[in-house]
Enzyme design. Structure first.
Site, PDB file in Angstrom:
ATOM      1  N   LYS A  52       5.692   1.055   1.539  1.00 50.84           N
ATOM      2  CA  LYS A  52       5.716   2.108   0.499  1.00 50.84           C
ATOM      3  C   LYS A  52       4.336   2.296  -0.112  1.00 50.84           C
ATOM      4  CE  LYS A  52       8.980   2.335   2.052  1.00 50.84           C
ATOM      5  NZ  LYS A  52       9.864   1.614   2.988  1.00 50.84           N
ATOM      6  N   ILE A 180      11.768   2.760  10.568  1.00 48.79           N
ATOM      7  CA  ILE A 180      10.400   2.242  10.637  1.00 48.79           C
ATOM      8  C   ILE A 180       9.508   3.197  11.427  1.00 48.79           C
ATOM      9  CG2 ILE A 180       8.945   0.387  11.601  1.00 48.79           C
ATOM     10  CD1 ILE A 180      11.086  -1.590  10.782  1.00 48.79           C
ATOM     11  N   VAL A 233      11.535   3.598  26.973  1.00 49.70           N
ATOM     12  CA  VAL A 233      10.276   3.019  27.446  1.00 49.70           C
ATOM     13  C   VAL A 233      10.616   1.873  28.390  1.00 49.70           C
ATOM     14  CG1 VAL A 233       8.277   1.662  26.686  1.00 49.70           C
ATOM     15  CG2 VAL A 233       8.950   3.721  25.425  1.00 49.70           C
ATOM     16  N   GLY A 268      14.512  -1.631  16.094  1.00 51.88           N
ATOM     17  CA  GLY A 268      15.523  -2.353  15.319  1.00 51.88           C
ATOM     18  C   GLY A 268      15.087  -3.780  15.035  1.00 51.88           C
ATOM     19  N   ASP A 308      20.146  -9.826   5.691  1.00 52.44           N
ATOM     20  CA  ASP A 308      19.918  -9.349   7.057  1.00 52.44           C
ATOM     21  C   ASP A 308      20.473 -10.270   8.147  1.00 52.44           C
ATOM     22  OD1 ASP A 308      18.507  -7.197   6.034  1.00 52.44           O
ATOM     23  OD2 ASP A 308      16.683  -7.583   7.202  1.00 52.44           O
ATOM     24  N   HIS A 440      16.308  20.874 -17.575  1.00 53.82           N
ATOM     25  CA  HIS A 440      15.661  21.967 -16.850  1.00 53.82           C
ATOM     26  C   HIS A 440      14.176  22.024 -17.228  1.00 53.82           C
ATOM     27  CE1 HIS A 440      15.030  25.846 -14.998  1.00 53.82           C
ATOM     28  NE2 HIS A 440      14.393  26.215 -16.102  1.00 53.82           N
TER      29      HIS A 440
HETATM   30  P1  FAD Z   1      14.135 -11.451   4.436  1.00 49.92           P
HETATM   31  O1  FAD Z   1      13.511 -10.541   3.476  1.00 49.92           O
HETATM   32  O2  FAD Z   1      13.770 -11.345   5.870  1.00 49.92           O
HETATM   33  O3  FAD Z   1      13.816 -12.916   3.912  1.00 49.92           O
HETATM   34  C1  FAD Z   1      14.171 -14.057   4.630  1.00 49.92           C
HETATM   35  C2  FAD Z   1      13.158 -15.141   4.338  1.00 49.92           C
HETATM   36  O4  FAD Z   1      13.662 -16.368   4.847  1.00 49.92           O
HETATM   37  C3  FAD Z   1      11.810 -14.943   5.003  1.00 49.92           C
HETATM   38  O5  FAD Z   1      10.788 -14.941   4.043  1.00 49.92           O
HETATM   39  C4  FAD Z   1      11.672 -16.121   5.961  1.00 49.92           C
HETATM   40  O6  FAD Z   1      10.345 -16.628   6.017  1.00 49.92           O
HETATM   41  C5  FAD Z   1      12.589 -17.138   5.331  1.00 49.92           C
HETATM   42  N1  FAD Z   1      13.144 -18.107   6.270  1.00 49.92           N
HETATM   43  C6  FAD Z   1      13.734 -17.890   7.473  1.00 49.92           C
HETATM   44  N2  FAD Z   1      14.174 -19.031   8.003  1.00 49.92           N
HETATM   45  C7  FAD Z   1      13.863 -20.009   7.114  1.00 49.92           C
HETATM   46  C8  FAD Z   1      14.061 -21.396   7.096  1.00 49.92           C
HETATM   47  N3  FAD Z   1      14.709 -22.034   8.079  1.00 49.92           N
HETATM   48  N4  FAD Z   1      13.595 -22.092   6.026  1.00 49.92           N
HETATM   49  C9  FAD Z   1      12.940 -21.471   5.010  1.00 49.92           C
HETATM   50  N5  FAD Z   1      12.730 -20.150   4.984  1.00 49.92           N
HETATM   51  C10 FAD Z   1      13.191 -19.433   6.027  1.00 49.92           C
HETATM   52  N6  FAD Z   1      14.738  -2.240   3.050  1.00 49.92           N
HETATM   53  C11 FAD Z   1      14.963  -1.427   2.002  1.00 49.92           C
HETATM   54  O7  FAD Z   1      16.008  -1.530   1.356  1.00 49.92           O
HETATM   55  N7  FAD Z   1      14.042  -0.479   1.620  1.00 49.92           N
HETATM   56  C12 FAD Z   1      12.893  -0.321   2.291  1.00 49.92           C
HETATM   57  O8  FAD Z   1      12.081   0.538   1.926  1.00 49.92           O
HETATM   58  C13 FAD Z   1      12.625  -1.147   3.399  1.00 49.92           C
HETATM   59  N8  FAD Z   1      11.481  -1.035   4.079  1.00 49.92           N
HETATM   60  C14 FAD Z   1      11.232  -1.869   5.131  1.00 49.92           C
HETATM   61  C15 FAD Z   1      10.051  -1.698   5.835  1.00 49.92           C
HETATM   62  C16 FAD Z   1       9.776  -2.512   6.916  1.00 49.92           C
HETATM   63  C17 FAD Z   1       8.483  -2.332   7.673  1.00 49.92           C
HETATM   64  C18 FAD Z   1      10.691  -3.542   7.277  1.00 49.92           C
HETATM   65  C19 FAD Z   1      10.385  -4.467   8.433  1.00 49.92           C
HETATM   66  C20 FAD Z   1      11.873  -3.710   6.600  1.00 49.92           C
HETATM   67  C21 FAD Z   1      12.157  -2.859   5.512  1.00 49.92           C
HETATM   68  N9  FAD Z   1      13.341  -2.973   4.792  1.00 49.92           N
HETATM   69  C22 FAD Z   1      13.591  -2.122   3.753  1.00 49.92           C
HETATM   70  C23 FAD Z   1      14.356  -3.977   5.132  1.00 49.92           C
HETATM   71  C24 FAD Z   1      14.249  -5.182   4.175  1.00 49.92           C
HETATM   72  O9  FAD Z   1      12.947  -5.725   4.256  1.00 49.92           O
HETATM   73  C25 FAD Z   1      15.271  -6.233   4.529  1.00 49.92           C
HETATM   74  O10 FAD Z   1      16.564  -5.651   4.590  1.00 49.92           O
HETATM   75  C26 FAD Z   1      15.285  -7.345   3.489  1.00 49.92           C
HETATM   76  O11 FAD Z   1      14.029  -7.959   3.406  1.00 49.92           O
HETATM   77  C27 FAD Z   1      16.337  -8.388   3.840  1.00 49.92           C
HETATM   78  O12 FAD Z   1      16.310  -9.405   2.899  1.00 49.92           O
HETATM   79  P2  FAD Z   1      16.762 -10.894   3.289  1.00 49.92           P
HETATM   80  O13 FAD Z   1      16.580 -11.704   2.063  1.00 49.92           O
HETATM   81  O14 FAD Z   1      18.070 -10.867   3.945  1.00 49.92           O
HETATM   82  O15 FAD Z   1      15.721 -11.375   4.409  1.00 49.92           O
HETATM   83  P1  NAI Z   2      16.458   1.506  13.444  1.00 51.18           P
HETATM   84  O1  NAI Z   2      17.725   0.898  13.890  1.00 51.18           O
HETATM   85  O2  NAI Z   2      16.408   2.298  12.190  1.00 51.18           O
HETATM   86  O3  NAI Z   2      15.892   2.476  14.590  1.00 51.18           O
HETATM   87  C1  NAI Z   2      15.645   2.019  15.888  1.00 51.18           C
HETATM   88  C2  NAI Z   2      15.609   3.236  16.802  1.00 51.18           C
HETATM   89  O4  NAI Z   2      15.123   2.824  18.061  1.00 51.18           O
HETATM   90  C3  NAI Z   2      16.967   3.861  17.034  1.00 51.18           C
HETATM   91  O5  NAI Z   2      16.877   5.246  16.844  1.00 51.18           O
HETATM   92  C4  NAI Z   2      17.301   3.495  18.478  1.00 51.18           C
HETATM   93  O6  NAI Z   2      18.110   4.450  19.120  1.00 51.18           O
HETATM   94  C5  NAI Z   2      15.913   3.449  19.079  1.00 51.18           C
HETATM   95  N1  NAI Z   2      15.783   2.638  20.293  1.00 51.18           N
HETATM   96  C6  NAI Z   2      16.354   1.436  20.548  1.00 51.18           C
HETATM   97  N2  NAI Z   2      15.959   0.997  21.761  1.00 51.18           N
HETATM   98  C7  NAI Z   2      15.113   1.926  22.276  1.00 51.18           C
HETATM   99  C8  NAI Z   2      14.351   2.037  23.476  1.00 51.18           C
HETATM  100  N3  NAI Z   2      14.400   1.089  24.411  1.00 51.18           N
HETATM  101  N4  NAI Z   2      13.578   3.122  23.661  1.00 51.18           N
HETATM  102  C9  NAI Z   2      13.525   4.102  22.710  1.00 51.18           C
HETATM  103  N5  NAI Z   2      14.222   4.052  21.555  1.00 51.18           N
HETATM  104  C10 NAI Z   2      14.988   2.972  21.326  1.00 51.18           C
HETATM  105  O7  NAI Z   2      15.413   0.290  13.415  1.00 51.18           O
HETATM  106  P2  NAI Z   2      13.966   0.178  12.783  1.00 51.18           P
HETATM  107  O8  NAI Z   2      13.393   1.509  12.534  1.00 51.18           O
HETATM  108  O9  NAI Z   2      13.238  -0.774  13.678  1.00 51.18           O
HETATM  109  O10 NAI Z   2      14.261  -0.519  11.399  1.00 51.18           O
HETATM  110  C11 NAI Z   2      14.869  -1.822  11.352  1.00 51.18           C
HETATM  111  C12 NAI Z   2      15.613  -2.002  10.079  1.00 51.18           C
HETATM  112  O11 NAI Z   2      14.740  -2.053   8.969  1.00 51.18           O
HETATM  113  C13 NAI Z   2      16.610  -0.892   9.837  1.00 51.18           C
HETATM  114  O12 NAI Z   2      17.897  -1.442   9.909  1.00 51.18           O
HETATM  115  C14 NAI Z   2      16.333  -0.386   8.471  1.00 51.18           C
HETATM  116  O13 NAI Z   2      17.477  -0.382   7.690  1.00 51.18           O
HETATM  117  C15 NAI Z   2      15.307  -1.355   7.884  1.00 51.18           C
HETATM  118  N6  NAI Z   2      14.292  -0.540   7.236  1.00 51.18           N
HETATM  119  C16 NAI Z   2      14.637   0.187   6.129  1.00 51.18           C
HETATM  120  C17 NAI Z   2      13.747   1.021   5.532  1.00 51.18           C
HETATM  121  C18 NAI Z   2      14.173   1.823   4.371  1.00 51.18           C
HETATM  122  O14 NAI Z   2      15.218   1.535   3.810  1.00 51.18           O
HETATM  123  N7  NAI Z   2      13.414   2.814   3.956  1.00 51.18           N
HETATM  124  C19 NAI Z   2      12.379   1.159   6.016  1.00 51.18           C
HETATM  125  C20 NAI Z   2      12.120   0.398   7.200  1.00 51.18           C
HETATM  126  C21 NAI Z   2      13.050  -0.438   7.750  1.00 51.18           C
END
Ligand code: FAD
Ligand code: NAI
Length: 461
Positions: A52, A180, A233, A268, A308, A440
């Site tokens: 963000k 993503i 791909v 994903g 997650d 408004h």
């Molecule tokens: P995580 O945030 O993955 O935290 C798990 C933690 O556990 C990690 O820090 C890891 O190091 C630690 N861990 C793992 N195994 C162990 C172990 N054995 N011992 C100790 N520590 C351990 N979601 C949104 O809602 N809004 C967004 O805008 C958004 N943007 C995203 C952008 C990107 C690029 C990505 C990749 C994800 C995004 N997400 C977004 C998804 C969001 O980040 C996840 O859904 C969220 O972080 C999940 O929280 P969690 O606590 O389940 O796991």
């Molecule tokens: P995603 O599940 O949103 O999208 C993956 C896309 O890749 C899908 O459209 C799928 O059909 C496609 N795909 C899968 N295999 C493929 C292949 N072999 N070739 C071409 N296309 C293929 O997963 P993404 O974007 O990686 O995000 C992962 C998670 O992170 C999501 O579950 C999302 O909720 C979370 N996230 C949330 C954000 C937010 O809330 N703003 C921002 C970024 C991530």
């Protein structure tokens, strides 16, 4: 042997840290184990927050470059990528340190290192055993990979590498038109890259409302993002000049190669439970590796799982909801999560936001519904801001008028979706929003007008 905790939480992301804070508030003796060297998990370190920060900065850059002139502002704009990255890092470290402060405030012990569950009440971290009445697994997720596509985080990157590129690629190829792919593809396109997206399915953004998918596709194409839909791909090769990406039709067919300087793999994420010792304590996982839960309880006594690493949307706020519920359940309270009202937002420009059911889901479930829609083109604030792309759509039950879903695309909808989520939490009817006075001129008047349009009395179109 150290003292006995009420709760030991493994993972310090939005699931883990919120669970720890809530447990601390409720007077439980709690510790949070985190292995990455900083609190905040994927979300704060390499997910929600850095993405963000770059989305905001790149949006400002593009607006200054392309949109300011229309508003009568003459600006000469130059990209300073190192400073943009530094600013992102500052935001991340301030927020991760903020969690360490909240831990102290709520008497949460922070144990640094990777945890392994060694028994129903024991976790080993770097050779030391900690004991607890309850264990909460909140270990999150990791990037899903593709065969023949080796991520090096320099040229072939996951989201983590794409958040830290040292220069703007000339050509970026994104694999996956999901959240993503579109968010980080937008960042680098705004900063000057040519972006192409290869998507396996025939449409972008799987799972979203069909009308939103269509409008978003038009909008991204207008921004010159190229889509290769219905293609997969099959491999990426390093060549002298960069990368060559081999693709073929999803159903099989003639291959097509695409050149790129950087490839972003965004297909994903998968649950992360490596080295946790789940088998040893009888915690079952499903075929895809997600921990099986029944209202957060795993198959092993007193071991819970959230976020997650369990099924459901991979969203920080879903993990947070579950975190609070589990802490409350462990404390003997009535923790609960309403999975029907979990909003989703895509922070592109314009933004996309949804909550509840899509039209497709309602049709499939045979639920009778009525729909109201209002375009931002007819909203005065959007006109004043020169941000007229998009619409708000509200879906309500045909007989009871209860709001069943809302789908929005437009500037600022990430904030506007909360109004509908709150309404749904209170089981409001669309008429409740239609008869609520909205200030408004605001873009949120479009939400009211869409609610009015459910009964076809929208007055401003
Ligand atoms: P995580 O945030 O993955 O935290 C798990 C933690 O556990 C990690 O820090 C890891 O190091 C630690 N861990 C793992 N195994 C162990 C172990 N054995 N011992 C100790 N520590 C351990 N979601 C949104 O809602 N809004 C967004 O805008 C958004 N943007 C995203 C952008 C990107 C690029 C990505 C990749 C994800 C995004 N997400 C977004 C998804 C969001 O980040 C996840 O859904 C969220 O972080 C999940 O929280 P969690 O606590 O389940 O796991
Ligand atoms: P995603 O599940 O949103 O999208 C993956 C896309 O890749 C899908 O459209 C799928 O059909 C496609 N795909 C899968 N295999 C493929 C292949 N072999 N070739 C071409 N296309 C293929 O997963 P993404 O974007 O990686 O995000 C992962 C998670 O992170 C999501 O579950 C999302 O909720 C979370 N996230 C949330 C954000 C937010 O809330 N703003 C921002 C970024 C991530």
């Amino acid at each position: 042997m150290s003292e006995v905790y009420d709760v030991l939480i493994i993972g310090g992301g939005p699931g883990g840290y919120n669970c720890a804070i809530r447990a601390g508030q409720l007077g439980l003796k709690v510790a949070c184990i985190e292995g990455r060297g900083a609190l905040g998990g994927t979300c704060l370190n390499v997910g929600c927050i850095p993405s963000k920060a770059l989305l905001h900065a790149s949006e400002m850059y593009e607006a200054a470059e392309k949109d300011f002139a229309d508003l009568g502002i003459k600006a000469s704009v130059e990209l300073d990528l190192p400073t943009m990255m530094e600013s992102k890092e500052k935001t991340v470290s301030a927020l991760t340190q903020g969690i360490a402060f909240l831990f102290k405030k709520n008497k949460v012990d922070y144990i640094q290192g990777f945890g392994k569950i060694t028994g129903n009440g024991t976790v080993e971290v770097e050779g030391k055993t900690y004991t607890a009445k309850h264990i909460v697994i909140a270990t999150g997720s990791e990037v899903a990979t593709l065969p023949n596509v080796d991520i090096d985080e320099k040229k072939i990157v996951s989201s983590t590498g794409a958040l830290a590129l040292s220069e703007v690629p000339k050509k970026m190829l994104v694999i996956g038109a999901g959240v993503i792919g579109l968010e980080l593809g937008s960042v680098w396109r705004r900063l000057g890259a040519e972006v192409a997206v290869v998507e396996y399915l025939p449409h972008i953004l799987p799972g979203m409302d069909g009308e939103i998918q269509k409008q978003a596709t038009r909008m991204f194409k207008k921004q010159k993002v190229k889509f290769e839909l219905g293609r997969k791909v099959t491999g990426v090769e390093k060549t002298k000049s960069g990368l060559s990406v081999t693709t073929e039709a999803s159903a099989g067919g003639k291959p097509k190669d695409i050149d790129a300087d950087v490839v972003l793999v965004a297909i994903g994420r998968r649950p992360y439970t490596n080295g946790l010792g789940l088998d040893g304590v009888g915690v079952k996982t499903d075929k895809r590796g997600f921990i099986e839960t029944n209202y957060f309880k795993t198959s092993a006594a007193n071991i819970w799982a959230i976020g997650d690493c369990t099924t459901g949307p991979m969203l920080a706020h879903k993990a947070e909801e579950e975190a609070v519920a589990v802490a409350e359940l462990i404390a003997g309270k009535a923790g609960h999560v309403n999975y029907d009202v979990i909003p989703g937002v895509i922070y592109t420009s314009p933004e996309i936001a949804c909550v509840g059911k899509t039209e497709e889901e309602l049709k499939e479930a045979g639920i009778p519904y009525k729909s109201g829609k209002f375009p931002f083109m007819a909203n005065s604030r959007a006109r004043a801001n020169h941000e007229t792309d998009g619409f708000v759509k509200i879906l309500a039950h045909a007989e009871t008028d209860e709001i069943l879903g809302a789908h929005m695309i437009g500037a600022g909808v990430s904030e506007m979706i909360a109004e509908v989520a709150l309404a749904m939490e209170f089981k409001a009817a669309s008429e409740d929003i239609a008869r609520t006075c909205h200030a408004h001129p605001t873009c949120s008047e479009a939400v009211r007008q869409a609610a009015m349009d459910v009964e076809k009395w929208a007055m401003q179109m």
